[in-house]
Design a protein around this motif. Structure first.
Motif, PDB file in Angstrom:
ATOM      1  N   ARG A 154       8.039  -5.874  -0.864  1.00 47.90           N
ATOM      2  CA  ARG A 154       8.831  -4.723   0.285  1.00 47.90           C
ATOM      3  C   ARG A 154       8.321  -3.324  -0.360  1.00 47.90           C
ATOM      4  O   ARG A 154       8.115  -2.894  -1.376  1.00 47.90           O
ATOM      5  CB  ARG A 154      10.110  -5.099   0.233  1.00 47.90           C
ATOM      6  N   PRO A 155       8.497  -2.474   0.620  1.00 46.95           N
ATOM      7  CA  PRO A 155       8.255  -0.984   0.321  1.00 46.95           C
ATOM      8  C   PRO A 155       9.167  -0.531  -0.441  1.00 46.95           C
ATOM      9  O   PRO A 155      10.365  -0.920  -0.933  1.00 46.95           O
ATOM     10  CB  PRO A 155       8.611  -0.352   1.918  1.00 46.95           C
ATOM     11  N   ARG A 175       4.551  -0.135  -2.753  1.00 41.01           N
ATOM     12  CA  ARG A 175       5.301  -1.335  -2.628  1.00 41.01           C
ATOM     13  C   ARG A 175       5.892  -1.864  -4.117  1.00 41.01           C
ATOM     14  O   ARG A 175       5.378  -1.388  -5.083  1.00 41.01           O
ATOM     15  CB  ARG A 175       4.657  -2.362  -1.795  1.00 41.01           C
ATOM     16  N   GLN A 227       7.877  -9.109  -0.047  1.00 43.93           N
ATOM     17  CA  GLN A 227       7.775  -9.068   1.511  1.00 43.93           C
ATOM     18  C   GLN A 227       7.897 -10.460   2.070  1.00 43.93           C
ATOM     19  O   GLN A 227       6.951 -11.486   1.818  1.00 43.93           O
ATOM     20  CB  GLN A 227       6.619  -8.346   1.888  1.00 43.93           C
TER      21      GLN A 227
END
Length: 265
Positions: A154-155, A175, A227
């Protein structure tokens, strides 16, 4: 910020034959299992029970079949059932990618049950042998994911020293390198904890229960940094598919461990 190195997924080409890094990580995983399981069956309580190196080799054969068949079917059923229902022949196109750990684990459990039945052994006697030898294979697979630049995280905060841009994601957003998190958690750390725990005799089923509980917990944590699959996204309660599939493992692992402890006592 770091940028993913963009490794060539092909490690070696010999004419028309292409050897991929991901395939090599599977070979490393199987080699590590053979070595570690051979060490396991040398422990006095296993030699007294008649375990031999030949048993380990046969376990590897059963396990490979379980991983490949279960991993592929798990991906098809858990992640893209609608797509493969419309494209049934692509179920067999394993070279295009698409394997699921939870499906592979179920495939291995079926394979171990078959091995136990053929050899006249108890199911948990078999799974207790292999449980501490599995995490190194998982670690090897996560390195393969990182080399391929897949399953990105994920970011992340750009100030995070190890935040990494994955060009494969289609963006320049920094990320979390989640494959490396999983390599460390469900691979190396889980291996160390299980190997140390299994160095002493345990009640039948306790090592297996510890593996299920430990993997489920570490995978659940790692999924907060990974993610979610774009075609699924977050599911109920904001959890990912990987987290929902890990929760039953945590519960089952705890129940098996306490059941084994009580039965052993």
């Amino acid at each position: 910020m770091l940028v993913h190195p963009q490794f060539d997924p092909v490690a070696l080409k010999l004419g028309p034959l292409a050897i991929h890094w991901y395939g090599l990580t599977y070979l490393v995983a199987f080699g590590l299992f053979l070595w570690l399981a051979s060490l396991r069956v040398r422990q006095p309580w296993y030699t007294q029970a008649g375990w031999t190196r030949r048993d380990v080799e046969d376990l590897l054969f059963y396990g490979v079949l379980g991983v490949v068949v279960g991993g592929r079917l798990g991906y098809v059923l858990f992640y893209k059932p609608g797509y493969y229902l419309s494209h049934p022949l692509e179920v067999f196109a394993v070279w295009q990618g698409g394997m699921a750990f939870h499906g592979g684990m179920l495939g291995v459990l079926v394979a171990m049950a078959l091995f136990a039945r053929v050899r006249g052994r108890r199911f948990f006697d078999v799974t207790d042998v292999i449980a501490p030898c599995v995490p190194t294979g998982l670690a090897s697979g996560r390195i393969g994911n990182f080399i391929n630049g897949e399953l990105w995280g994920r970011p992340a905060d750009p100030g995070l020293p190890w935040a990494m841009v994955f060009p494969q994601s289609g963006s320049e957003v920094p990320r979390h390198p989640s494959p490396l998190y999983q390599f460390a958690l469900e691979g190396l750390l889980l291996f160390v904890l299980l190997w140390l725990y299994a160095r002493k005799p345990r009640a039948t089923g306790q090592v297996s229960g510890a593996f299920l509980f430990g993997y489920g917990c570490f995978r659940f944590i790692a999924e907060y940094f990974r993610q979610p699959d774009s075609f699924l996204g977050p599911l109920a309660l904001g959890l990912s598919m990987g987290q929902w599939l890990s929760l039953p493992m945590v519960v089952a692992g705890a129940l098996i461990w306490f059941w084994a402890r009580r039965r052993g006592a």
